[in-house]
Design a protein around this motif. Structure first.
Motif, PDB file in Angstrom:
ATOM      1  N   HIS A  74     -31.063   0.579 -10.877  1.00  0.00           N
ATOM      2  CA  HIS A  74     -31.192   1.103 -12.245  1.00  0.00           C
ATOM      3  C   HIS A  74     -31.258   2.641 -12.211  1.00  0.00           C
ATOM      4  O   HIS A  74     -30.668   3.317 -13.046  1.00  0.00           O
ATOM      5  CB  HIS A  74     -32.468   0.594 -12.920  1.00  0.00           C
ATOM      6  N   ARG A 131     -31.545 -18.071  -1.345  1.00  0.00           N
ATOM      7  CA  ARG A 131     -31.532 -17.254  -2.558  1.00  0.00           C
ATOM      8  C   ARG A 131     -31.319 -15.790  -2.159  1.00  0.00           C
ATOM      9  O   ARG A 131     -31.957 -15.288  -1.226  1.00  0.00           O
ATOM     10  CB  ARG A 131     -32.877 -17.408  -3.277  1.00  0.00           C
ATOM     11  N   VAL A 132     -30.419 -15.113  -2.889  1.00  0.00           N
ATOM     12  CA  VAL A 132     -30.158 -13.689  -2.616  1.00  0.00           C
ATOM     13  C   VAL A 132     -31.373 -12.857  -3.020  1.00  0.00           C
ATOM     14  O   VAL A 132     -31.961 -13.065  -4.085  1.00  0.00           O
ATOM     15  CB  VAL A 132     -28.910 -13.228  -3.411  1.00  0.00           C
ATOM     16  N   HIS A 141     -30.109 -12.686 -12.835  1.00  0.00           N
ATOM     17  CA  HIS A 141     -31.403 -13.321 -13.141  1.00  0.00           C
ATOM     18  C   HIS A 141     -31.407 -13.912 -14.559  1.00  0.00           C
ATOM     19  O   HIS A 141     -32.011 -14.942 -14.817  1.00  0.00           O
ATOM     20  CB  HIS A 141     -32.505 -12.263 -12.990  1.00  0.00           C
ATOM     21  N   GLY A 179     -42.502   0.759 -20.283  1.00  0.00           N
ATOM     22  CA  GLY A 179     -42.408  -0.089 -19.090  1.00  0.00           C
ATOM     23  C   GLY A 179     -42.433  -1.567 -19.407  1.00  0.00           C
ATOM     24  O   GLY A 179     -42.276  -2.397 -18.521  1.00  0.00           O
ATOM     25  N   TYR A 204     -41.250  -5.225 -21.207  1.00  0.00           N
ATOM     26  CA  TYR A 204     -40.048  -5.917 -21.677  1.00  0.00           C
ATOM     27  C   TYR A 204     -39.945  -5.733 -23.187  1.00  0.00           C
ATOM     28  O   TYR A 204     -40.932  -5.474 -23.870  1.00  0.00           O
ATOM     29  CB  TYR A 204     -40.134  -7.412 -21.344  1.00  0.00           C
ATOM     30  N   ARG A 211     -35.798   0.327  -7.408  1.00  0.00           N
ATOM     31  CA  ARG A 211     -35.438  -0.815  -6.549  1.00  0.00           C
ATOM     32  C   ARG A 211     -34.523  -1.821  -7.243  1.00  0.00           C
ATOM     33  O   ARG A 211     -33.613  -2.371  -6.625  1.00  0.00           O
ATOM     34  CB  ARG A 211     -36.716  -1.570  -6.099  1.00  0.00           C
ATOM     35  N   ASP A 270     -40.147   0.510 -15.520  1.00  0.00           N
ATOM     36  CA  ASP A 270     -40.741   1.826 -15.249  1.00  0.00           C
ATOM     37  C   ASP A 270     -40.025   2.434 -14.037  1.00  0.00           C
ATOM     38  O   ASP A 270     -39.232   1.759 -13.380  1.00  0.00           O
ATOM     39  CB  ASP A 270     -42.250   1.679 -14.988  1.00  0.00           C
ATOM     40  N   GLY A 277     -28.513  -7.633 -10.186  1.00  0.00           N
ATOM     41  CA  GLY A 277     -29.613  -8.590 -10.060  1.00  0.00           C
ATOM     42  C   GLY A 277     -30.162  -8.973 -11.424  1.00  0.00           C
ATOM     43  O   GLY A 277     -30.479 -10.144 -11.674  1.00  0.00           O
ATOM     44  N   VAL A 328     -35.335   0.496 -18.922  1.00  0.00           N
ATOM     45  CA  VAL A 328     -35.615  -0.726 -18.149  1.00  0.00           C
ATOM     46  C   VAL A 328     -36.923  -0.486 -17.392  1.00  0.00           C
ATOM     47  O   VAL A 328     -37.012   0.431 -16.573  1.00  0.00           O
ATOM     48  CB  VAL A 328     -34.502  -1.022 -17.129  1.00  0.00           C
TER      49      VAL A 328
HETATM   50  C1  LIG Z   1     -43.228  -4.593 -13.895  1.00  0.00           C
HETATM   51  C2  LIG Z   1     -41.796  -4.983 -14.217  1.00  0.00           C
HETATM   52  C3  LIG Z   1     -41.292  -4.660 -15.438  1.00  0.00           C
HETATM   53  C4  LIG Z   1     -39.965  -5.007 -15.766  1.00  0.00           C
HETATM   54  N1  LIG Z   1     -39.483  -4.652 -16.995  1.00  0.00           N
HETATM   55  C5  LIG Z   1     -38.199  -4.946 -17.302  1.00  0.00           C
HETATM   56  C6  LIG Z   1     -37.661  -4.541 -18.549  1.00  0.00           C
HETATM   57  O1  LIG Z   1     -38.299  -3.884 -19.377  1.00  0.00           O
HETATM   58  N2  LIG Z   1     -36.375  -4.900 -18.825  1.00  0.00           N
HETATM   59  C7  LIG Z   1     -35.615  -5.596 -17.933  1.00  0.00           C
HETATM   60  O2  LIG Z   1     -34.448  -5.886 -18.247  1.00  0.00           O
HETATM   61  N3  LIG Z   1     -36.078  -5.952 -16.727  1.00  0.00           N
HETATM   62  C8  LIG Z   1     -37.360  -5.638 -16.387  1.00  0.00           C
HETATM   63  N4  LIG Z   1     -37.852  -6.000 -15.149  1.00  0.00           N
HETATM   64  C9  LIG Z   1     -36.949  -6.706 -14.188  1.00  0.00           C
HETATM   65  C10 LIG Z   1     -36.168  -5.678 -13.340  1.00  0.00           C
HETATM   66  O3  LIG Z   1     -35.261  -5.001 -14.187  1.00  0.00           O
HETATM   67  C11 LIG Z   1     -35.385  -6.326 -12.188  1.00  0.00           C
HETATM   68  O4  LIG Z   1     -34.951  -5.273 -11.400  1.00  0.00           O
HETATM   69  C12 LIG Z   1     -34.165  -7.129 -12.516  1.00  0.00           C
HETATM   70  O5  LIG Z   1     -34.415  -8.124 -13.492  1.00  0.00           O
HETATM   71  C13 LIG Z   1     -33.637  -7.921 -11.313  1.00  0.00           C
HETATM   72  O6  LIG Z   1     -32.990  -7.096 -10.425  1.00  0.00           O
HETATM   73  P1  LIG Z   1     -33.333  -7.130  -8.868  1.00  0.00           P
HETATM   74  O7  LIG Z   1     -32.275  -6.376  -8.171  1.00  0.00           O
HETATM   75  O8  LIG Z   1     -34.733  -6.660  -8.672  1.00  0.00           O
HETATM   76  O9  LIG Z   1     -33.171  -8.692  -8.540  1.00  0.00           O
HETATM   77  P2  LIG Z   1     -34.031  -9.660  -7.606  1.00  0.00           P
HETATM   78  O10 LIG Z   1     -35.439  -9.698  -8.060  1.00  0.00           O
HETATM   79  O11 LIG Z   1     -33.788  -9.347  -6.189  1.00  0.00           O
HETATM   80  O12 LIG Z   1     -33.312 -11.049  -7.966  1.00  0.00           O
HETATM   81  C14 LIG Z   1     -33.463 -11.650  -9.225  1.00  0.00           C
HETATM   82  C15 LIG Z   1     -32.656 -12.954  -9.244  1.00  0.00           C
HETATM   83  O13 LIG Z   1     -31.266 -12.659  -9.248  1.00  0.00           O
HETATM   84  C16 LIG Z   1     -30.646 -13.165  -8.066  1.00  0.00           C
HETATM   85  N5  LIG Z   1     -29.728 -12.134  -7.584  1.00  0.00           N
HETATM   86  C17 LIG Z   1     -29.998 -10.818  -7.410  1.00  0.00           C
HETATM   87  N6  LIG Z   1     -28.888 -10.172  -7.009  1.00  0.00           N
HETATM   88  C18 LIG Z   1     -27.922 -11.106  -6.913  1.00  0.00           C
HETATM   89  C19 LIG Z   1     -26.568 -11.060  -6.540  1.00  0.00           C
HETATM   90  N7  LIG Z   1     -25.967  -9.916  -6.179  1.00  0.00           N
HETATM   91  N8  LIG Z   1     -25.846 -12.202  -6.563  1.00  0.00           N
HETATM   92  C20 LIG Z   1     -26.437 -13.372  -6.923  1.00  0.00           C
HETATM   93  N9  LIG Z   1     -27.715 -13.488  -7.286  1.00  0.00           N
HETATM   94  C21 LIG Z   1     -28.457 -12.358  -7.274  1.00  0.00           C
HETATM   95  C22 LIG Z   1     -31.775 -13.439  -7.083  1.00  0.00           C
HETATM   96  O14 LIG Z   1     -31.424 -14.473  -6.174  1.00  0.00           O
HETATM   97  C23 LIG Z   1     -32.892 -13.840  -8.033  1.00  0.00           C
HETATM   98  O15 LIG Z   1     -32.741 -15.191  -8.398  1.00  0.00           O
HETATM   99  C24 LIG Z   1     -39.151  -5.683 -14.809  1.00  0.00           C
HETATM  100  C25 LIG Z   1     -39.680  -6.002 -13.561  1.00  0.00           C
HETATM  101  C26 LIG Z   1     -40.993  -5.665 -13.252  1.00  0.00           C
HETATM  102  C27 LIG Z   1     -41.531  -6.001 -11.893  1.00  0.00           C
END
Ligand SMILES: Cc1cc2nc3c(=O)[nH]c(=O)nc-3n(C[C@H](O)[C@H](O)[C@H](O)COP(=O)(O)OP(=O)(O)OC[C@H]3O[C@@H](n4cnc5c(N)ncnc54)[C@H](O)[C@@H]3O)c2cc1C
Length: 289
Positions: free
Chosen positions: A78, A29-30, A118, A191, A193, A109, A103, A114, A101
């Motif tokens: 973001h 998993r990425v 997701h 912060g 969803y 990060r 906080d 992603g 999106v």
């Molecule tokens: C406290 C908290 C609050 C949040 N609130 C919100 C909100 O209000 N709104 C919102 O939209 N989101 C929210 N999020 C989610 C946040 O925006 C994540 O950053 C986002 O959903 C996923 O991005 P990531 O880069 O962190 O992905 P990761 O967590 O690294 O990956 C998520 C999934 O996507 C896959 N993936 C990631 N990148 C790729 C790629 N390049 N190719 C193929 N598969 C990939 C991974 O394998 C995994 O299955 C919140 C998260 C937290 C912890």
């Protein structure tokens, strides 16, 4: 809670990712920002056997206009979008989304690619990508394909990637002078969803009528969805208050919310009606006269 045991692969290049995919198959998993995957692993909702960390790959964090579109790399955070002068000056929907999106810690990060991969039902970027007619570049060893966002989003937490593919880029059409959009989100607290959220885009023709409209909604169905009938109601006529109200009523009927701690079905439908109306009105006001 602690995640189940997993192997960790540090990818320094796309070739390293493809080698890991080949070696571990569907167990790999990425890992991008980790802001959805790591919490899911800690809760044991996800138990991947192998994490392929793409963060060391140097050339995946970019934001560039090219051929009438904005290209957003897989490691563009973001926060990169939130603080980009280009986004703030030209991409109204994206500027609105990037501010709301999660906080600031998550935004530093988490990545747009992603979030779209997701496909959380409440993900802000997926609704915005529908309104903006974005597409996703899926890359595997030996080639890439471009997938329209409507085809990429398959179901809750499910996308159209095939084994061996990762998302390397999202392509977002650049708005011309007669296009503008807005994103409106209701959340219980900063912060959180969305309880419900709407992205709206209007593109006007030379006469000032709606050439095309985009309405994306999230947190009101199994995944982000388009208000297709509402979009059709707008096309071909002036973006008047009456037509905006009709599109908003239509979107409220088209969405498919579930009752939960954030509100009842009726409450969420009414939120959609209000948000579609406000987002379209804001988009209309943002189109350069
Ligand atoms: C406290 C908290 C609050 C949040 N609130 C919100 C909100 O209000 N709104 C919102 O939209 N989101 C929210 N999020 C989610 C946040 O925006 C994540 O950053 C986002 O959903 C996923 O991005 P990531 O880069 O962190 O992905 P990761 O967590 O690294 O990956 C998520 C999934 O996507 C896959 N993936 C990631 N990148 C790729 C790629 N390049 N190719 C193929 N598969 C990939 C991974 O394998 C995994 O299955 C919140 C998260 C937290 C912890």
């Amino acid at each position: 809670m602690f995640p189940a045991a997993f192997e960790y692969v540090r990818a320094n290049s796309l070739d390293d990712v493809f080698a890991a995919f080949q070696k571990y198959g569907g167990d790999a998993r990425v890992l991008a920002g980790g802001q959805s995957l790591i919490p899911a692993m800690r809760l044991r909702l996800a138990q991947p056997a192998v994490l392929v960390d793409i963060n060391p790959i140097g050339n995946l964090a970019y934001l560039k206009e090219d051929g009438g579109a904005l290209k957003i790399g897989a490691l563009t955070r973001h926060a990169d979008l939130e603080f980009s002068p280009l986004i703030q000056s030209k991409y109204g929907i994206m500027a609105d989304v990037a501010r709301v999106v999660a906080d600031p810690i998550v935004r530093n990060r988490g990545t747009l690619c992603g979030a779209i991969a997701h496909n959380d039902p409440a993900a802000d970027w997926t609704a915005a990508a529908l309104a903006g007619n974005a597409s996703v570049v899926a890359t595997k060893k030996g080639g890439s394909r471009t997938i329209p966002i409507d085809d990429f989003l398959v179901d809750s937490f499910t996308n159209a990637l095939q084994p061996g593919e990762l998302v390397t880029e999202v392509i977002w059409p650049s708005p011309d002078g007669r296009t503008a959009g807005a994103y409106m989100k209701i959340e219980r607290k900063v912060g959180d969803y969305a309880t419900a959220a709407v992205a709206a885009r209007l593109t006007l023709d030379a006469q000032g009528n709606v050439a095309s409209a985009g309405i994306g909604m999230c947190a009101v169905g199994p995944q982000a969805m388009r208000a297709k009938a509402g979009e059709k109601l707008l096309a071909g006529g002036a973006p008047s208050d009456d037509r905006i109200a009709a599109a908003a009523e239509s979107a409220a009927k088209e969405c498919d919310p579930a009752e939960d701690t954030r509100g009842s079905v009726d409450f969420k439908r009414d939120l959609i009606r209000v948000l579609v109306s406000r987002a379209l009105t804001t988009a209309r006001g943002r189109i350069k006269k």
